[in-house]
Design a protein around this motif. Structure first.
Motif, PDB file in Angstrom:
ATOM      1  N   ALA A 275     -45.441  11.994  47.486  1.00  0.00           N
ATOM      2  CA  ALA A 275     -44.513  12.480  47.885  1.00  0.00           C
ATOM      3  C   ALA A 275     -43.523  11.749  47.122  1.00  0.00           C
ATOM      4  O   ALA A 275     -43.546  10.467  46.990  1.00  0.00           O
ATOM      5  CB  ALA A 275     -44.014  12.120  49.679  1.00  0.00           C
ATOM      6  N   ALA A 276     -42.543  12.388  46.687  1.00  0.00           N
ATOM      7  CA  ALA A 276     -41.588  11.610  45.730  1.00  0.00           C
ATOM      8  C   ALA A 276     -40.352  12.352  45.490  1.00  0.00           C
ATOM      9  O   ALA A 276     -40.322  13.492  45.749  1.00  0.00           O
ATOM     10  CB  ALA A 276     -42.316  11.497  44.086  1.00  0.00           C
ATOM     11  N   PHE A 277     -39.349  11.771  44.887  1.00  0.00           N
ATOM     12  CA  PHE A 277     -37.919  12.390  44.676  1.00  0.00           C
ATOM     13  C   PHE A 277     -38.126  13.120  43.125  1.00  0.00           C
ATOM     14  O   PHE A 277     -38.926  12.874  42.604  1.00  0.00           O
ATOM     15  CB  PHE A 277     -37.023  11.237  44.235  1.00  0.00           C
ATOM     16  CG  PHE A 277     -36.532  10.571  45.477  1.00  0.00           C
ATOM     17  CD1 PHE A 277     -35.874  11.116  46.643  1.00  0.00           C
ATOM     18  CD2 PHE A 277     -36.682   9.091  45.523  1.00  0.00           C
ATOM     19  CE1 PHE A 277     -35.505  10.636  47.761  1.00  0.00           C
ATOM     20  CE2 PHE A 277     -36.324   8.412  46.761  1.00  0.00           C
ATOM     21  CZ  PHE A 277     -35.561   9.186  47.940  1.00  0.00           C
ATOM     22  N   PRO A 278     -37.666  14.178  43.112  1.00  0.00           N
ATOM     23  CA  PRO A 278     -37.709  15.041  41.983  1.00  0.00           C
ATOM     24  C   PRO A 278     -36.823  14.464  40.842  1.00  0.00           C
ATOM     25  O   PRO A 278     -35.710  15.104  40.343  1.00  0.00           O
ATOM     26  CB  PRO A 278     -36.841  16.491  42.445  1.00  0.00           C
ATOM     27  CG  PRO A 278     -35.950  15.888  43.450  1.00  0.00           C
ATOM     28  CD  PRO A 278     -36.602  14.940  44.215  1.00  0.00           C
ATOM     29  N   LEU A 298     -42.320  17.209  45.814  1.00  0.00           N
ATOM     30  CA  LEU A 298     -40.952  16.686  45.416  1.00  0.00           C
ATOM     31  C   LEU A 298     -39.835  17.275  46.074  1.00  0.00           C
ATOM     32  O   LEU A 298     -39.600  18.293  46.260  1.00  0.00           O
ATOM     33  CB  LEU A 298     -40.877  16.988  43.722  1.00  0.00           C
ATOM     34  CG  LEU A 298     -41.831  16.664  42.924  1.00  0.00           C
ATOM     35  CD1 LEU A 298     -41.676  17.260  41.377  1.00  0.00           C
ATOM     36  CD2 LEU A 298     -41.959  15.144  42.707  1.00  0.00           C
ATOM     37  N   SER A 299     -39.087  16.132  46.774  1.00  0.00           N
ATOM     38  CA  SER A 299     -37.847  16.516  47.398  1.00  0.00           C
ATOM     39  C   SER A 299     -37.047  15.490  47.633  1.00  0.00           C
ATOM     40  O   SER A 299     -37.319  14.055  47.671  1.00  0.00           O
ATOM     41  CB  SER A 299     -38.268  16.988  48.795  1.00  0.00           C
ATOM     42  OG  SER A 299     -37.312  17.083  49.657  1.00  0.00           O
ATOM     43  N   SER A 303     -38.793  12.031  53.748  1.00  0.00           N
ATOM     44  CA  SER A 303     -39.550  12.440  55.148  1.00  0.00           C
ATOM     45  C   SER A 303     -40.032  13.706  55.388  1.00  0.00           C
ATOM     46  O   SER A 303     -41.148  13.736  55.695  1.00  0.00           O
ATOM     47  CB  SER A 303     -38.825  12.216  56.280  1.00  0.00           C
ATOM     48  OG  SER A 303     -38.365  10.843  56.474  1.00  0.00           O
ATOM     49  N   ALA A 304     -39.138  14.811  54.738  1.00  0.00           N
ATOM     50  CA  ALA A 304     -39.901  16.063  54.630  1.00  0.00           C
ATOM     51  C   ALA A 304     -41.123  16.110  53.625  1.00  0.00           C
ATOM     52  O   ALA A 304     -42.080  16.981  53.928  1.00  0.00           O
ATOM     53  CB  ALA A 304     -38.914  16.967  54.175  1.00  0.00           C
ATOM     54  N   ALA A 305     -40.969  15.706  52.648  1.00  0.00           N
ATOM     55  CA  ALA A 305     -42.114  15.596  51.760  1.00  0.00           C
ATOM     56  C   ALA A 305     -43.314  15.031  52.133  1.00  0.00           C
ATOM     57  O   ALA A 305     -44.538  15.495  51.766  1.00  0.00           O
ATOM     58  CB  ALA A 305     -41.661  14.822  50.252  1.00  0.00           C
ATOM     59  N   PHE A 306     -43.089  14.075  53.018  1.00  0.00           N
ATOM     60  CA  PHE A 306     -44.177  13.281  53.354  1.00  0.00           C
ATOM     61  C   PHE A 306     -45.124  14.179  54.517  1.00  0.00           C
ATOM     62  O   PHE A 306     -46.368  14.477  54.437  1.00  0.00           O
ATOM     63  CB  PHE A 306     -43.811  11.871  54.275  1.00  0.00           C
ATOM     64  CG  PHE A 306     -44.994  11.354  55.122  1.00  0.00           C
ATOM     65  CD1 PHE A 306     -45.911  10.274  54.450  1.00  0.00           C
ATOM     66  CD2 PHE A 306     -45.125  11.651  56.194  1.00  0.00           C
ATOM     67  CE1 PHE A 306     -46.904   9.610  55.193  1.00  0.00           C
ATOM     68  CE2 PHE A 306     -46.120  11.004  57.216  1.00  0.00           C
ATOM     69  CZ  PHE A 306     -46.865  10.252  56.520  1.00  0.00           C
TER      70      PHE A 306
END
Length: 348
Positions: A275-278, A298-299, A303-306
């Motif tokens: 889970a990571a930032f884009p 990527l998001s 939390s949503a990505a997790f």
């Protein structure tokens, strides 16, 4: 071919640059490249202020120049922009030797976070450092584009690889004694506990299960006090670290200032989705550069990505990591080298 590899990052330091360079040296040998690593341990050194565990050479020019003259390398690669990097740069220019460099770390962002140095000053200094390089090796297209926009020249695409044997695929998360009795899912962070890693974005997440941190750094003591519910595992031997990666349900990568992010590959090789930032690094490691991820999510909402990563097949994460095997990485590096006399390809 005799290659002089000059680096301010080497064992016993623990970070992605050291791992990449160590694996690179091991892989170059069978290709006929005799690598001499010139690192801080060969010189009088001292700990970097504010960064325990990172030793820097003190006034290394004279000793380094003598080593390079004795070595008479066919090619010189300056991997870092620290005291040894500057000393090697100076000597190569004095001798009229051509050399290559690499942009491994966004130090201007670190200087801004730690010391409030404006980005334009940091990038101005680094642009000056790399200007005489015959090839600045850059690990992702996103970083290459960024450096190009800031006036850097002679940029050469490179990439990094992962040890697919050490980081073994696990179809289901591994159970390990160190985490026995902890609630799942396990959310894992691996990296230096320092300013540039944006680790607060991970520690502040409201997640079910257990959050785990592997790493040390200048923020460690204060963050341990603020987040006592987190499992702090420190620096682990590589095999034990591989087991922790394999035990995790999701690897969380909160940094916004990476040039690559080798730890993401290590996690995915074990089957653990990311889970990571884009942003640059995750965009290239996880996906196609346009926000579509494979082997993770990527998001801007970690939390949503997790939560979405819990549905990503572990086989998909492994498959994505397999695209970054070492043979291609080493061949790209070798093809980017130049001889000290200026030939595009040093003699074998």
């Amino acid at each position: 071919m005799k290659l002089a590899l000059i680096t301010d990052a080497w064992h016993p330091q623990v970070n992605g640059v050291v791992t990449t360079l160590h694996e690179l040296v091991q892989a170059l040998g069978p290709l006929g490249v005799d690598v001499s690593v010139l690192h801080p341990g060969l010189f009088k050194n001292r700990s970097c202020p504010g960064y325990a565990g990172i030793d820097l050479a003190v006034r290394p020019y004279k000793a380094l120049a003598a080593m390079l003259d004795a070595l008479q390398p066919d090619a010189v690669h300056i991997a870092t922009e620290g005291p040894l990097g500057w000393a090697a740069r100076k000597h190569c220019l004095k001798k009229g030797w051509k050399f290559t460099t690499a942009f491994h770390t966004k130090f201007p962002e670190i200087l801004k976070a730690a010391l409030r140095v404006p980005l334009f000053l940091g990038y101005g200094l680094f642009r000056h450092f790399h200007r005489p390089s015959s090839g600045v090796m850059v690990p992702t297209q996103g970083v290459l584009n960024m450096l190009q926009s800031r006036g850097f020249k002679s940029l050469k695409p490179w990439t990094h690889g992962v040890d697919l044997d050490l980081f073994e695929h696990r179809a289901v998360p591994l159970e390990i004694p160190e985490l026995q009795g902890r609630d799942r899912p396990y959310a894992l962070f691996v990296g230096r506990v320092s300013y540039e890693k944006n680790i607060d974005a991970f520690l502040d997440l409201q997640l079910q299960g257990t959050r785990i941190v592997c790493g040390v750094g200048p923020l460690e003591a204060q963050l341990k006090a603020r987040y006592p519910d987190v499992v702090w595992m420190g620096v682990l031997p590589r095999q034990q670290l591989a087991d922790v990666y394999a035990a995790a349900d999701v690897f969380v990568f909160p940094s916004r200032n990476e040039t690559f992010g080798l730890v993401m590959l290590e996690a995915m090789a074990c089957g653990t989705p990311v889970a990571a930032f884009p942003v640059d690094g995750p965009l290239q490691v996880l996906g196609d550069g346009d926000g579509e991820a494979t082997g993770g999510v990527l998001s801007e909402d970690l939390s949503a990505a997790f939560q979405q990563c819990l549905q990503v097949p572990r086989s998909e994460a492994r498959q994505r990591a397999e695209a970054f095997g070492w043979p291609r990485t080493v061949e790209m590096f070798k093809s980017n080298l130049v001889s000290v006399g200026g030939d595009a390809h040093p003699r074998a």
